[in-house]
Design a protein around this motif. Structure first.
Motif, PDB file in Angstrom:
ATOM      1  N   ARG A  16       0.836  -1.212   0.000  1.00 61.36           N
ATOM      2  CA  ARG A  16       0.000   0.000   0.000  1.00 61.36           C
ATOM      3  C   ARG A  16       0.865   1.254   0.000  1.00 61.36           C
ATOM      4  NH1 ARG A  16      -3.285  -3.083   3.514  1.00 61.36           N
ATOM      5  NH2 ARG A  16      -2.263  -2.204   5.319  1.00 61.36           N
ATOM      6  N   SER A  17       1.929   1.255   0.775  1.00 60.52           N
ATOM      7  CA  SER A  17       2.825   2.420   0.822  1.00 60.52           C
ATOM      8  C   SER A  17       3.474   2.643  -0.542  1.00 60.52           C
ATOM      9  CB  SER A  17       3.912   2.218   1.875  1.00 60.52           C
ATOM     10  OG  SER A  17       3.357   2.109   3.155  1.00 60.52           O
ATOM     11  N   GLN A  18       3.910   1.558  -1.168  1.00 59.27           N
ATOM     12  CA  GLN A  18       4.523   1.695  -2.492  1.00 59.27           C
ATOM     13  C   GLN A  18       3.518   2.219  -3.514  1.00 59.27           C
ATOM     14  OE1 GLN A  18       6.117  -2.200  -3.275  1.00 59.27           O
ATOM     15  NE2 GLN A  18       8.076  -1.736  -2.312  1.00 59.27           N
ATOM     16  N   ALA A  19       2.285   1.736  -3.463  1.00 62.24           N
ATOM     17  CA  ALA A  19       1.266   2.219  -4.397  1.00 62.24           C
ATOM     18  C   ALA A  19       0.999   3.710  -4.173  1.00 62.24           C
ATOM     19  CB  ALA A  19      -0.024   1.421  -4.221  1.00 62.24           C
ATOM     20  N   THR A  20       0.966   4.122  -2.912  1.00 60.52           N
ATOM     21  CA  THR A  20       0.763   5.547  -2.607  1.00 60.52           C
ATOM     22  C   THR A  20       1.920   6.381  -3.115  1.00 60.52           C
ATOM     23  OG1 THR A  20      -0.494   4.943  -0.632  1.00 60.52           O
ATOM     24  CG2 THR A  20       0.372   7.188  -0.721  1.00 60.52           C
ATOM     25  N   VAL A  21       3.123   5.918  -2.886  1.00 56.29           N
ATOM     26  CA  VAL A  21       4.311   6.648  -3.326  1.00 56.29           C
ATOM     27  C   VAL A  21       4.343   6.751  -4.853  1.00 56.29           C
ATOM     28  CG1 VAL A  21       6.836   6.512  -3.459  1.00 56.29           C
ATOM     29  CG2 VAL A  21       5.685   6.167  -1.289  1.00 56.29           C
ATOM     30  N   ILE A  22       4.041   5.651  -5.523  1.00 61.64           N
ATOM     31  CA  ILE A  22       4.037   5.670  -6.994  1.00 61.64           C
ATOM     32  C   ILE A  22       2.971   6.640  -7.501  1.00 61.64           C
ATOM     33  CG2 ILE A  22       3.509   4.284  -9.039  1.00 61.64           C
ATOM     34  CD1 ILE A  22       4.929   1.939  -7.584  1.00 61.64           C
ATOM     35  N   GLY A  23       1.795   6.645  -6.880  1.00 61.94           N
ATOM     36  CA  GLY A  23       0.746   7.579  -7.260  1.00 61.94           C
ATOM     37  C   GLY A  23       1.177   9.024  -7.061  1.00 61.94           C
ATOM     38  N   LEU A  24       1.840   9.286  -5.939  1.00 58.92           N
ATOM     39  CA  LEU A  24       2.320  10.651  -5.686  1.00 58.92           C
ATOM     40  C   LEU A  24       3.406  11.065  -6.685  1.00 58.92           C
ATOM     41  CD1 LEU A  24       2.446  10.640  -1.785  1.00 58.92           C
ATOM     42  CD2 LEU A  24       0.833  11.887  -3.252  1.00 58.92           C
ATOM     43  N   ILE A  25       4.280  10.132  -7.013  1.00 61.29           N
ATOM     44  CA  ILE A  25       5.334  10.440  -7.998  1.00 61.29           C
ATOM     45  C   ILE A  25       4.705  10.759  -9.353  1.00 61.29           C
ATOM     46  CG2 ILE A  25       7.222   9.415  -9.331  1.00 61.29           C
ATOM     47  CD1 ILE A  25       8.069   7.965  -6.761  1.00 61.29           C
ATOM     48  N   GLU A  26       3.711   9.967  -9.757  1.00 57.13           N
ATOM     49  CA  GLU A  26       3.031  10.233 -11.032  1.00 57.13           C
ATOM     50  C   GLU A  26       2.343  11.597 -11.008  1.00 57.13           C
ATOM     51  OE1 GLU A  26       3.141   8.575 -13.902  1.00 57.13           O
ATOM     52  OE2 GLU A  26       4.576   7.238 -12.926  1.00 57.13           O
ATOM     53  N   ARG A  27       1.751  11.923  -9.885  1.00 58.35           N
ATOM     54  CA  ARG A  27       1.094  13.235  -9.759  1.00 58.35           C
ATOM     55  C   ARG A  27       2.107  14.364  -9.890  1.00 58.35           C
ATOM     56  NH1 ARG A  27      -2.334  15.193  -4.501  1.00 58.35           N
ATOM     57  NH2 ARG A  27      -2.683  17.322  -5.199  1.00 58.35           N
ATOM     58  N   PHE A  33       9.423  15.842  -0.742  1.00 54.90           N
ATOM     59  CA  PHE A  33       8.808  14.551  -1.052  1.00 54.90           C
ATOM     60  C   PHE A  33       9.833  13.430  -0.946  1.00 54.90           C
ATOM     61  CE2 PHE A  33       5.827  11.679  -2.688  1.00 54.90           C
ATOM     62  CZ  PHE A  33       6.475  10.873  -3.596  1.00 54.90           C
ATOM     63  N   ASP A  34      11.033  13.679  -1.436  1.00 53.88           N
ATOM     64  CA  ASP A  34      12.105  12.684  -1.343  1.00 53.88           C
ATOM     65  C   ASP A  34      12.431  12.388   0.120  1.00 53.88           C
ATOM     66  OD1 ASP A  34      15.593  12.471  -1.866  1.00 53.88           O
ATOM     67  OD2 ASP A  34      14.112  10.943  -2.403  1.00 53.88           O
ATOM     68  N   ASP A  35      12.469  13.421   0.953  1.00 56.02           N
ATOM     69  CA  ASP A  35      12.745  13.235   2.387  1.00 56.02           C
ATOM     70  C   ASP A  35      11.634  12.414   3.051  1.00 56.02           C
ATOM     71  OD1 ASP A  35      14.163  16.563   2.869  1.00 56.02           O
ATOM     72  OD2 ASP A  35      15.039  14.707   2.091  1.00 56.02           O
ATOM     73  N   VAL A  36      10.378  12.728   2.725  1.00 50.68           N
ATOM     74  CA  VAL A  36       9.253  11.994   3.300  1.00 50.68           C
ATOM     75  C   VAL A  36       9.278  10.545   2.837  1.00 50.68           C
ATOM     76  CG1 VAL A  36       6.729  11.796   3.281  1.00 50.68           C
ATOM     77  CG2 VAL A  36       7.796  14.020   3.601  1.00 50.68           C
ATOM     78  N   LEU A  37       9.583  10.325   1.579  1.00 54.59           N
ATOM     79  CA  LEU A  37       9.663   8.960   1.057  1.00 54.59           C
ATOM     80  C   LEU A  37      10.769   8.177   1.764  1.00 54.59           C
ATOM     81  CD1 LEU A  37       8.783   6.837  -1.002  1.00 54.59           C
ATOM     82  CD2 LEU A  37      10.404   7.838  -2.608  1.00 54.59           C
ATOM     83  N   GLY A  38      11.913   8.798   1.954  1.00 56.74           N
ATOM     84  CA  GLY A  38      13.013   8.130   2.661  1.00 56.74           C
ATOM     85  C   GLY A  38      12.630   7.809   4.101  1.00 56.74           C
TER      86      GLY A  38
END
Length: 172
Positions: A80-91, A128-133
């Motif tokens: 779920r976290s990966q799907a959210t991150v991928i969605g945010l990156i696409e956005r 965003f990169d910091d939050v993802l890390g």
């Protein structure tokens, strides 16, 4: 056939002298009682050991199911976290592409506004990169914590030997 009489007048006296007594003496009887008691105790101990082994196998199965469930839940959380991150990156990618197209479409516009928007976008990407890390670090810590807690609980409850691990458990 006639038997000769003994001195006492008893014709069976010599038979009594030759055969052992009908009832065993007390030491033989007490040794027999001790042997029977030991046999009974050993049978009860064997039954108790088999019951404890069965209980331990049941607890190991329950613990394995718990570990499998925790792994599946953590895997689903990670997915779920990966799907959210991928969605945010696409956005963010779409927003960047829209911003770039907007800058290209503008001709003669002031560069101060576009530069500030690009700078803001870059700052958002860095944040965003910091939050993802941090999210990935938190997920890894969660996985390690759950594993350590299961290991500690299993050792505390006697499922693991001092040098064993949860991966060494088996119901073979």
């Amino acid at each position: 056939m006639r038997r000769k009489r003994n001195k006492n007048g008893n014709p069976f006296a010599d038979l009594v002298e030759m055969s052992p007594s009908f009832l065993p003496d007390e030491s033989t009887e007490s040794a027999r009682a001790v042997a029977i008691d030991m046999r009974d105790r050993l049978a009860r101990l064997e039954q108790q050991m088999l019951a404890q082994y069965s209980a331990m196998a049941s607890y190991a199965t329950i613990a394995q199911h718990g570990v499998d469930t925790a792994r599946a839940e953590s895997r689903h959380d990670l997915d779920r976290s990966q799907a959210t991150v991928i969605g945010l990156i696409e956005r963010v990618r779409r927003e960047c592409a829209d911003s770039i197209r907007g800058v290209e479409a503008r001709t003669g516009g002031g560069s101060g506004g576009d530069n500030s928007r690009v700078t803001a976008l870059e700052q958002r990407l860095v944040a965003f990169d910091d939050v993802l890390g941090a999210c990935m670090t938190t997920q890894n810590e969660l996985i390690e914590t759950v594993g350590a807690l299961m290991q500690e609980r299993m050792q505390r409850e006697g499922w693991l030997v001092s040098s064993g691990s949860a991966d060494d458990l088996s119901l073979r």
